[in-house]
Structures are given as structure tokens and as C-alpha cells.
Design an enzyme around this catalytic site. Structure first.
Site, PDB file in Angstrom:
ATOM      1  N   HIS A  66       6.970 -30.443   5.215  1.00  0.00           N
ATOM      2  CA  HIS A  66       7.865 -30.824   4.124  1.00  0.00           C
ATOM      3  C   HIS A  66       9.020 -29.837   4.115  1.00  0.00           C
ATOM      4  CE1 HIS A  66       9.405 -31.883   0.189  1.00  0.00           C
ATOM      5  NE2 HIS A  66       8.554 -32.890   0.135  1.00  0.00           N
ATOM      6  N   ARG A  86      15.808 -33.277  -4.703  1.00  0.00           N
ATOM      7  CA  ARG A  86      17.003 -33.675  -3.938  1.00  0.00           C
ATOM      8  C   ARG A  86      17.462 -35.079  -4.317  1.00  0.00           C
ATOM      9  NH1 ARG A  86      14.982 -33.556   1.496  1.00  0.00           N
ATOM     10  NH2 ARG A  86      12.936 -33.077   0.630  1.00  0.00           N
TER      11      ARG A  86
END
Length: 550
Positions: free
Chosen positions: A328, A348
Site C-alpha cells: 500500500h 487521497r
């Protein structure tokens, strides 16, 4: 402003703050850092992603995947010897008898138990820790499903295939994306509290690699909310669904025709072994993050040690894509107590950007995860613009204060409550200062080979969830893991019920496949093979191990 960051890091944050107004203004206009081309993606992956390096890999020399090059940690585990001596077990008796034995009590195992019970089966769930202690409960950002206008399973399918670099099994992707809207409806019918608009419509957002907004969420605790509702539902059906906690499986039992017929379980508290006879068996044991491939920290829960892969492999089932690991891109790298902690992609999705030590953007924030990870590694190790923590770790900034500026004061606390609390413990307010992140081992892309109904090559043996491979290919997009565990968990439960109803088990079961595998290890000349399944990782430092008796 007081902060848990050191004075040196606070000085570097000033560079982030200096560039923030211009970056926020661009984001408001819909202007983004340019995404990489397909050619650049491949170049970046080959140069910087850990999966593409030859270091720390070798061929497996025993079993169905003999000759396959895998990470050293995985190869050694597959070449391990059994924890048990089959000669010590009287297989003519059974401590438990059931229609379906489910090994693992995360999202996939619990969903399968519910589906099988609805089809009329008696189910026994065996789990290593407590019910729900799994990667499911730790998944944060959301679950994908094409249930909005302008979207369809067709577009979802294309995104999954593209995100997996066309290495997925198409029939598995079709099953997952077609079932997705049904799963959302099912979860809501069980009482799941999805994020919604004031008018009751679902809130949906983008994730990395998605062409449409289809990410459904429950704050940044989506997996915990899913686990809450499916676990509660299983506990409402205790007449038919029995649970054994702290009792992992260590070997699969086969009958004389080579069909799955149960398992040997091990009670972690009393150290007793139990024999379970079953008409069908489902392996839903989750991933392998606690193997710490290539030394990376991990987001995974304590029991994620690839047990299901080991047991299925000894039973003769082929594994696929086990050389592919998802890192990740945003794992916490400071403070030290948070290292490896997942920072959900939702951060994000809400507009936070990745920045180097100069406060500059260096990548499009919603690239597919493997590409985004490669960008971060490149910026730190080749470009030399990473931030160094007091313990010598590298990282880059994730500019979370942008979120409140883009969406209004209080958005961080409302949309990311778990993350806010996890950092506030260390006097870091992520609505005011950015987070330090670096890729962290997150997901086992590959696993046990299955078809679209979760069937393995061994009759009566099913597999679902992260332990199974093929769905995501060599890279998984955000929001498809929670979907995967529920789609294939339910499919496994449905097909296992059909199978079990037509299965009249023969009287004799065997562990001869375990004997044969141990002999294969000896014949291959493997010196000092380990013992598997591992069950729990060992983090004792060398000076402690020297004093341990055993």
C-alpha cells in the site's frame, strides 16, 4: 502549535505549508499532477517496485508449484513440514461433525457461513483468534460497487482488469463486479450504516484506478462496520452456526477418494488437537502480511501468516501469483509506534497530495497502488527527495490539511475519525499537519487457485477471500478486497451447500497426503525445513530467543 513532530520535521513542514495555497487553488480548478502513461507505469514498476526485483527470490522445489520463483519467505513456508505427526491421530473418531467446516472467521468465512446456513447447512467456524480478528476488520476506505447512474458492472470490470495489468482471471472479475450491487443491498439489509447524502443517497468517491465514483464507505472504518453486521448476523443463528475461537486448523483431512472431508484443529489455549469431519471445507484464512516480505512493515492483523495456503498446498492445490505482493503506497512511517499502519486511500480520494521534502508534488495521487508505491520509492531512494525520520526511515508527506481547505473545516474529523484519533494520541493533528508515509505490505495478491464458484481442484474444498488468488491479478484496486471477500464468501457458501447436500461421505479419512509431502521434502534434500502453518509470528529479538527454553 504543539506537535508530536520533532523540531527538524516541523521545519520541513513549513515547505509543505508554503506550497499549499497554490496547490489547493489548482485542485479547486480540477487541475491535477499529470498521471503516468501506460509506458511510464511499466517502466516505473520494473525499476522501483519490490515485486520486480530478483533479490530475495528463489524457486520452490516441492509441491504443485515446483519450479515457480517466489519470495524467499513464501518459498520457505511452502517447503515447511507439518506441525503434526499423522501417525499420532486416530482418524476413526471425530470430535466434531458438521455439514460445512469454515476455516477462518473474517469477512469471507462469516459470509460463507451465513449463505450456507440459509441454504440449510449446519456450519462450524474454526478461527485462530476471535470472531472477526482479520484483515476485513482493518480495511478502512470503502467497498466498490457499480450501483450509481452512469456506472455499470461493465465499467467496474474494465477498471479491475486494467488495474490488475490484464493478469486477472476474467471469469472471477465478472463474478465479483456483477455481484457487487447485490452485496451492497445485502449489507444494507443487515443494517450496515453507509455514508449517505442528506437525501438518503449513497455517498460515493473515487479510488485509485477507478473511472467512476463507486466507493461506498462507513467513515474510515468500512471493514469494521461490515464485520459488525455479518458477525452479529452469525451470532443470531447459533442453532446452526457454531464457532470455535482460538482454534486454528493445521491440516486438511481427505477421504480415500481425495475429497476434502474435514480438518485437524489446534486449541491455542489448551494445546489440544481436535478432529473435525465435514461434508465440505472452506479455507478463508486471509493473507500473508506477517511474513514481512522483503522486510517491509505490514498493515495486516497478527494472525496473517498464510496458513490456508500451506494446508491447501499440502493437499495438492496449486497456488497462483504468490510472487505478487501489494504494498500500500501510504503506510505510516512516523511516529515509530504507528509504523506500517494503513493510511486509507480515502485520504487521497478526498484530495490530499503526496509531497517530497521540498513540498513539491511528484506523482498523480490516485495512480493504481503498485504504481503509486513505485513513485514513492523512486522519490526516496533514487531522486533523494524523501524525508528521513529520527530512526532513519524514509518517507514522503501526505498533505491531509488540504482536505479541510477543499471540503470545509471538520471534514478530516468527520470522514477520517479513526485516522484522526490514531495520530492525535501522539500529539499530531492531521487536520493541521501532514502525515509521513511510505509503502507498507498490505495484501496477498495471489493465493489458492479457484473458479468463479470458489471451488479448488480438490473436490469439496473451497476457498474465498484474500487466501484465494486470481481475482485481482497482480495488483488490486482499492475497495475490491471487501467486495471480494463477500462475493466469493457467499458464492462459496452457496456452492458448498449444493455440494454437501449431494455428498455422502465415505467412512475413511486420511492424512496420507501430509506424510507424502513430508517425504517429498526429505527427498528434495531440504535442510532444516521450518514448521507450518506458522499460526503466529515470532517477534522475539535474538537476545530473548537465546534465553527461551524449548
Amino acid at each position: 502549535m504543539s506537535s508530536g513532530y520533532t523540531p527538524a520535521l516541523m521545519e520541513l513542514i513549513k515547505k509543505v505549508e508554503a506550497t499549499r495555497p497554490a496547490r489547493v487553488e489548482k485542485a479547486r480548478k480540477g487541475e491535477h499532477f499529470p498521471a503516468l502513461t501506460m509506458e511510464q507505469r511499466q517502466e516505473w514498476l520494473k525499476k522501483y517496485h519490490p515485486d520486480y526485483k530478483n533479490d530475495g527470490r528463489r524457486q520452490v522445489i516441492v509441491g504443485p508449484n515446483k519450479g515457480t520463483v517466489l519470495p524467499e519467505e513464501v518459498a520457505s513456508l511452502l517447503e515447511s513440514k507439518s506441525r503434526i505427526n499423522p501417525a499420532n491421530f486416530d482418524l476413526s473418531r471425530a470430535d466434531y461433525t458438521t455439514d460445512l467446516l469454515v476455516i477462518g472467521a473474517g469477512g469471507a468465512g462469516t459470509a460463507a457461513a451465513l449463505a450456507a446456513q440459509e441454504a440449510g447447512l449446519k456450519v462450524l467456524i474454526s478461527t485462530k483468534l476471535r470472531h472477526g480478528d482479520s484483515n476485513t476488520v482493518m480495511a478502512e476506505g470503502g467497498i466498490q460497487a457499480a450501483d450509481q447512474e452512469g456506472d455499470s458492472p461493465y465499467f467496474h470490470y474494465l477498471d479491475v482488469i486494467g488495474g490488475g495489468h490484464f493478469s486477472n482471471q476474467p471469469e472471477l472479475v465478472a463474478a465479483m463486479t456483477n455481484d457487487a450491487p447485490l452485496i451492497i443491498h445485502w449489507l444494507e439489509s443487515l443494517g450496515m450504516m453507509f455514508d449517505k447524502m442528506p437525501d438518503g443517497r449513497m455517498k460515493v468517491r473515487h479510488g485509485g484506478g477507478t473511472s467512476r465514483k463507486r466507493m461506498h464507505s462507513a467513515g474510515d472504518m468500512t471493514g469494521a462496520e461490515i464485520m459488525r453486521v455479518v458477525r452479529d448476523e452469525a451470532r443470531n443463528r447459533t442453532n446452526d452456526i457454531k464457532l470455535l475461537e482460538f482454534t486454528p486448523a493445521v491440516e486438511i483431512l481427505l477421504d480415500e477418494n481425495g475429497r476434502a472431508a474435514g480438518a485437524v484443529l489446534y486449541n491455542l489455549e489448551t494445546k489440544e488437537y481436535y478432529i473435525v469431519r465435514a461434508k465440505a471445507v472452506l479455507i478463508a484464512t486471509g493473507g500473508f502480511g506477517r511474513l514481512h516480505i522483503q522486510g517491509f512493515p505490514t498493515t495486516n492483523h497478527y494472525g496473517a501468516t498464510a496458513d490456508g495456503c500451506v494446508m491447501a498446498y499440502r493437499a495438492g492445490v496449486r497456488l497462483q501469483d504468490m510472487d505478487s505482493t501489494q504494498y500500500h503506497p501510504t503506510g505510516a512511517i512516523f511516529p515509530e509506534q504507528n509504523v506500517g499502519l494503513l493510511i486509507t486511500e480515502k485520504v487521497r480520494g478526498l484530495g490530499a497530495q503526496l509531497l517530497n521534502t521540498e513540498g513539491e508534488q511528484f506523482c498523480f495521487p490516485l495512480e493504481p497502488r503498485d504504481v503509486e508505491s513505485a513513485c514513492v520509492i523512486r522519490e526516496c531512494l533514487e531522486i533523494g527527495k524523501g524525508i528521513v525520520t529520527p530512526t532513519g526511515r524514509f518517507g514522503v508527506w501526505l498533505d491531509s490539511p488540504m482536505i479541510d481547505m477543499l471540503h470545509g473545516e471538520g471534514t478530516v474529523r468527520k470522514e477520517l475519525p479513526a485516522k484522526y484519533i490514531q495520530f492525535k494520541r501522539y500529539d499530531i493533528d492531521i487536520s493541521k499537519v501532514p502525515m509521513l508515509i511510505y509503502p507498507t505490505l498490505h495484501y496477498q495478491n495471489g493465493g489458492i487457485a479457484i473458479n468463479e464458484w470458489s471451488e479448488t481442484s480438490v473436490e469439496g474444498l473451497f476457498s474465498a477471500g484474500e487466501v484465494a488468488g486470481g481475482v485481482h491479478g497482480r495488483n488490486r484496486l482499492m475497495g475490491n478486497s471487501l467486495l471480494d471477500v463477500l462475493v466469493f464468501g457467499r458464492r462459496a457458501g452457496i456452492r458448498a451447500a449444493e455440494y454437501a447436500k449431494g455428498n455422502n461421505p465415505s467412512g475413511k479419512v486420511t492424512l496420507s497426503h501430509v506424510d507424502n509431502f513430508n517425504k517429498e521434502i526429505d527427498k528434495a534434500g531440504i535442510k532444516d525445513p521450518g514448521v507450518g502453518p506458522i499460526l503466529l509470528p515470532d517477534y522475539a529479538p535474538d537476545h530473548v530467543r537465546e534465553r527461551q527454553v524449548g
